[in-house]
Design an enzyme around this catalytic site. Structure first.
Site: not given
Length: 534
Positions: A169, A449
């Site tokens: 990603r 995150d």
């Protein structure tokens, strides 16, 4: 609808930072390749970012997102995406995490079907982190990656056949890579991350029948998907790969994108493998999209679960849309991590994971995400029991009927003092760790995150800028409450020496204080924070 591209020309590329081993990654040929990406696509990227700003201005003026009239023929058409490669037919459990060598080895060895190596939400983009991550993935693709900890523990990859399938990603379209300048301007972080990985690894992975495969984050429109398709077409031509060799899964993690899922699949139909419910970023995007809508204020994060009607509608519409088009519908992240030393608390946490994964597989999802290897057996067991086939694209969910109102109606709930102060703590602790180079942080037995920190940050801003909000105990939600939360934070944290980024807590408080007091909501926490890295 084709994206506007600048004409190719010779460009000067400059790297203005140093990190161990970067000469092995940023070779002259790799830099020329990256410069070509910037030259061809930077104008189009900036056009797409401008379109985002214009769309948000429409929402700020009271407008609401909706399904597009000009693309109704795509939604009504009888078409499917290209057949999926063998390596991506069974994705029932995927693990995600940053790209440091130890994590890469553990994730590939974890027993999950897929490992998403994440340069985005779980990696703080310091220059050493980025170079080390690219080096680790190059070695992993070639089977040579090893790591020895300071304590002397050695880590090595299992045989290729026993490894998870690798997906990468890159960072989102909105981010720059300030350490790489092309004709004096920073290049796109998306093109740097994906382009550099593809340059070094695409041919090797194609020879292994493993892609390369990518997750594409934070798209907001079909035009952004079209831009990615043109980028990937260009990379395949430059690297002499067959058209459609590079496969992608798109995260539906913005509110505007949920209204264009058919269109995004169509724009990438020769190479897309599926869509993913990026639930945390989706909640963040809901708050940001409706930042000026007093009737769309959400309760505290813990109450905004996937069983809330607007999130249930999002998940089920994604499943229906993907399966109609022959693509995978991937479920969301289980952020829990094991609670050592407290069996009752650990079992309560696992019960939440079990219920969440059971909901996903029963609804028709083809797979799910976990943040910690210890959750893989639990998620695997649930999907094995309820999904004996490699996937369940045959579950068409023709019973689902979702309207615009279903997707934008906010959930009901409250704001507690614990929830308010918890948002402050999560945001400050995550930001401090991020500034210190750590993008994935365990806080109160959840793996936080950038996406979860963004929920905390945008909720605080919206709550504080919405007149007349009160905690459930009657306390006004105002800046005096925020100041008390900042003053109480040291007592909540205790000894900072054991906290990731503990030395930067005061700096993080200052950043959050400025962001919450600002008259305008900053689009992304990482934009102003990025200037403080390195």
């Amino acid at each position: 609808m084709s994206a506007v591209m600048a004409q190719p020309q010779q460009s000067d590329i400059e790297v203005i930072a140093q990190a161990p081993g970067q000469a092995d990654v940023l070779t002259p040929a790799a830099l020329t390749f990256l410069a070509g990406l910037h030259t061809r696509f930077e104008t189009a990227r900036q056009a797409r970012l401008k379109a985002r700003r214009e769309r948000q201005a429409f929402f700020d003026g009271g407008g609401l997102p909706d399904f597009r009239e000009d693309t109704q023929a795509i939604r009504a058409g009888d078409w499917k995406v290209a057949p999926l490669p063998k390596a991506l037919l069974d994705r029932r459990v995927e693990i995600t995490g940053p790209v440091d060598p130890k994590m890469v080895i553990n994730a590939l060895n974890s027993g999950a079907k897929v490992y998403m190596a994440d340069f985005e939400d779980s990696t703080a983009p310091t220059w050493p982190n980025l170079i080390a991550g690219q080096r680790a993935l190059i070695a992993a693709v070639r089977g040579t990656l090893e790591f020895t900890s300071d304590a002397g523990k050695h880590y090595a990859l299992r045989p290729f056949a026993e490894q998870a399938v690798l997906m990468v990603r890159p960072r989102g379209w909105h981010l720059d890579e300030k350490h790489v300048l092309v004709d004096g301007a920073p290049m796109s972080a998306s093109l740097f991350d994906l382009g550099l990985f593809a340059f070094h690894n695409a041919r090797e992975l194609a020879a292994l029948d493993r892609g390369p495969y990518f997750y594409l984050p934070k798209l907001q429109s079909m035009e952004e998907a079209q831009l990615w398709n043109e980028v990937l077409d260009h990379i395949e031509r430059e690297l002499r790969l067959p058209q459609g060799q590079l496969k992608v899964t798109v995260l539906i993690e913005t509110l505007p994108a949920v209204f264009e899922m058919d269109e995004i699949l169509h724009a990438l139909r020769t190479r897309i493998a599926g869509l993913n419910c990026g639930r945390w970023d989706y909640v963040f995007s809901y708050i940001k999209t409706f930042r000026a809508h007093r009737d769309k204020v959400l309760p505290e994060r813990a109450q905004v679960t996937m069983t809330q009607p607007f999130l249930k509608a999002y998940s089920e519409l994604l499943i229906q849309t993907c399966h109609k088009r022959g693509a995978h519908a991937m479920g969301g992240m289980a952020a829990q991590i094991p609670i050592n030393g407290d069996d009752d608390a650990n079992e309560a946490a696992l019960a939440k994971v079990r219920a969440d994964k059971l909901r996903e597989v029963t609804a028709g999802h083809d797979g799910t995400w976990v943040a910690h290897p210890a959750l893989i057996p639990l998620a695997q067991q649930i999907f094995d029991e309820r999904m004996p086939t490699p996937n369940q694209r045959h579950v068409l969910r023709e019973d689902v009927w979702v309207t615009r109102e279903d997707l934008i109606k906010p959930s009901l709930g409250t704001i507690t003092r614990t929830g308010f102060e918890g948002n402050v703590e999560v945001c400050v602790r995550y930001l401090a760790a991020w500034l210190d180079g750590n993008g994935c942080v365990p806080i109160h037995w959840l793996m936080e995150d950038a996406a979860t920190a963004e929920i905390a940050r945008t909720q605080l801003w919206q709550w504080l800028h919405s007149d007349g909000l009160f905690l459930d105990d009657g306390t006004p939600v105002d800046f005096a409450l925020l100041e008390r939360a900042f003053l109480n934070l040291p007592a909540r944290l205790g000894d900072r020496s054991g906290i990731p980024g503990g030395s930067r807590i005061n700096e993080a408080i200052g950043v959050l204080d400025r962001l919450t007091h600002a008259d305008e909501l900053e689009d992304f926490l990482t934009l102003p924070a990025y200037a403080r890295l390195d």
